[in-house]
Enzyme design. Sequence first.
Site, PDB file in Angstrom:
ATOM      1  N   THR A  20       0.811  -1.220   0.000  1.00  0.00           N
ATOM      2  CA  THR A  20       0.000   0.000   0.000  1.00  0.00           C
ATOM      3  C   THR A  20       0.850   1.279   0.000  1.00  0.00           C
ATOM      4  OG1 THR A  20      -0.197  -0.003   2.403  1.00  0.00           O
ATOM      5  CG2 THR A  20      -1.931  -1.133   1.171  1.00  0.00           C
ATOM      6  N   PHE A  23       5.537   2.841  -3.871  1.00  0.00           N
ATOM      7  CA  PHE A  23       6.138   1.863  -4.791  1.00  0.00           C
ATOM      8  C   PHE A  23       5.208   0.661  -4.968  1.00  0.00           C
ATOM      9  CE2 PHE A  23      11.039   2.665  -4.238  1.00  0.00           C
ATOM     10  CZ  PHE A  23      10.890   3.930  -4.772  1.00  0.00           C
ATOM     11  N   ASN A  96       9.537  -5.341  -1.261  1.00  0.00           N
ATOM     12  CA  ASN A  96       9.490  -3.892  -1.375  1.00  0.00           C
ATOM     13  C   ASN A  96       9.376  -3.185  -0.021  1.00  0.00           C
ATOM     14  OD1 ASN A  96       8.694  -1.205  -2.522  1.00  0.00           O
ATOM     15  ND2 ASN A  96       6.703  -1.793  -1.685  1.00  0.00           N
ATOM     16  N   SER A 149      18.608   0.343  -2.788  1.00  0.00           N
ATOM     17  CA  SER A 149      18.706   1.812  -2.832  1.00  0.00           C
ATOM     18  C   SER A 149      20.119   2.196  -3.267  1.00  0.00           C
ATOM     19  CB  SER A 149      18.437   2.380  -1.436  1.00  0.00           C
ATOM     20  OG  SER A 149      18.776   3.751  -1.375  1.00  0.00           O
ATOM     21  N   TYR A 162      20.405   3.053   7.715  1.00  0.00           N
ATOM     22  CA  TYR A 162      19.624   2.898   6.474  1.00  0.00           C
ATOM     23  C   TYR A 162      20.552   2.473   5.333  1.00  0.00           C
ATOM     24  CZ  TYR A 162      16.731   3.676   2.436  1.00  0.00           C
ATOM     25  OH  TYR A 162      16.054   3.481   1.251  1.00  0.00           O
ATOM     26  N   GLY A 193      17.476   5.964  -6.390  1.00  0.00           N
ATOM     27  CA  GLY A 193      17.998   7.110  -5.643  1.00  0.00           C
ATOM     28  C   GLY A 193      16.814   7.899  -5.101  1.00  0.00           C
TER      29      GLY A 193
HETATM   30  C1  8X3 Z   1      16.243   6.258  -0.970  1.00  0.00           C
HETATM   31  C2  8X3 Z   1      17.378   7.004  -1.555  1.00  0.00           C
HETATM   32  O1  8X3 Z   1      19.179   8.766  -1.188  1.00  0.00           O
HETATM   33  O2  8X3 Z   1      17.162   8.994   0.099  1.00  0.00           O
HETATM   34  O3  8X3 Z   1      16.546   4.932  -0.777  1.00  0.00           O
HETATM   35  O4  8X3 Z   1      18.718   7.276   0.639  1.00  0.00           O
HETATM   36  S1  8X3 Z   1      18.111   8.043  -0.441  1.00  0.00           S
END
Ligand code: 8X3
Length: 263
Positions: A20, A23, A96, A149, A162, A193
């Site tokens: 939901t 993406f 995802n 990512s 992250y 990105g």
């Molecule tokens: C998202 C891209 O650059 O905000 O995964 O980490 S960023």
Amino acid sequence: MSYEERYSYIPSTVLITGATGDFGRAFAERFARLGSALVLVGRDKSKLDALKSGLEESHQAKIHPCVFDMMDKKAMGTAIRTLPEDFKDVELLINNAGLALGLEPAFNCDIEDWETMIAVNNTALVQMTRLILPVMVKRKQGHIINIGSTAGTYPYPGGNVYCASKAFVKQFSLSLRADLKGTKVRVTNIEPGMIETQFSRVRFKGNEEKARQVYDNTENIHAEDVAEAVIWSATLPPKFNVNRIELMPTTQSFGPLPVERFD
Ligand code: 8X3
């Protein structure tokens, strides 16, 4: 082989986690349009029901919603082991579900934010993969698309866990390929990105102003653009494996490595 034949593979059943989110909805819409049956995983039942009825109405899609939190290992196991007959042979798994929380330097971060990112971006992803893989290996047909990512390759200040969690996803995807040699099961890591979605709203915990600033005064790309890469990788003939796709808006690029200077 004609162009039509080359891009004509359609996965019969697609399971999408984080269905939901921006993406997830974009992927669900594209695969529903292609006629794939969909297993949609989300934790918000009302959002999932709305997505289901929308796709049923617009594309006569066959949908099995699964309501559970990705951090609930038991609920995940039960949902996957009890998939209805028509949905149990998952041919494409799109891992995802994932999130970023905070942008503070490591020494100021909330440890619980770190734990949540690892739990969803990594632990839940490997659990789901482990649950689905045996079906694919047995059928000698399947594809796992992980949503990684650019952060998994290029670190940035405040990215800490992250970035690390997405580096895990990249390396896990590549090493899965090594294990899956001879099984015909494909693995792809899609590495977006900066994409204009709810991502920054989640990262900044509802601070709309901060989230908006991320996408202000530039030309952004969107979930539908990422879906394009997913669809391309998934609809290539099964003999063709896309290992990784890194994508970003043209307005985003690279900078020099910073150097600390002394007065
Ligand atoms: C998202 C891209 O650059 O905000 O995964 O980490 S960023």
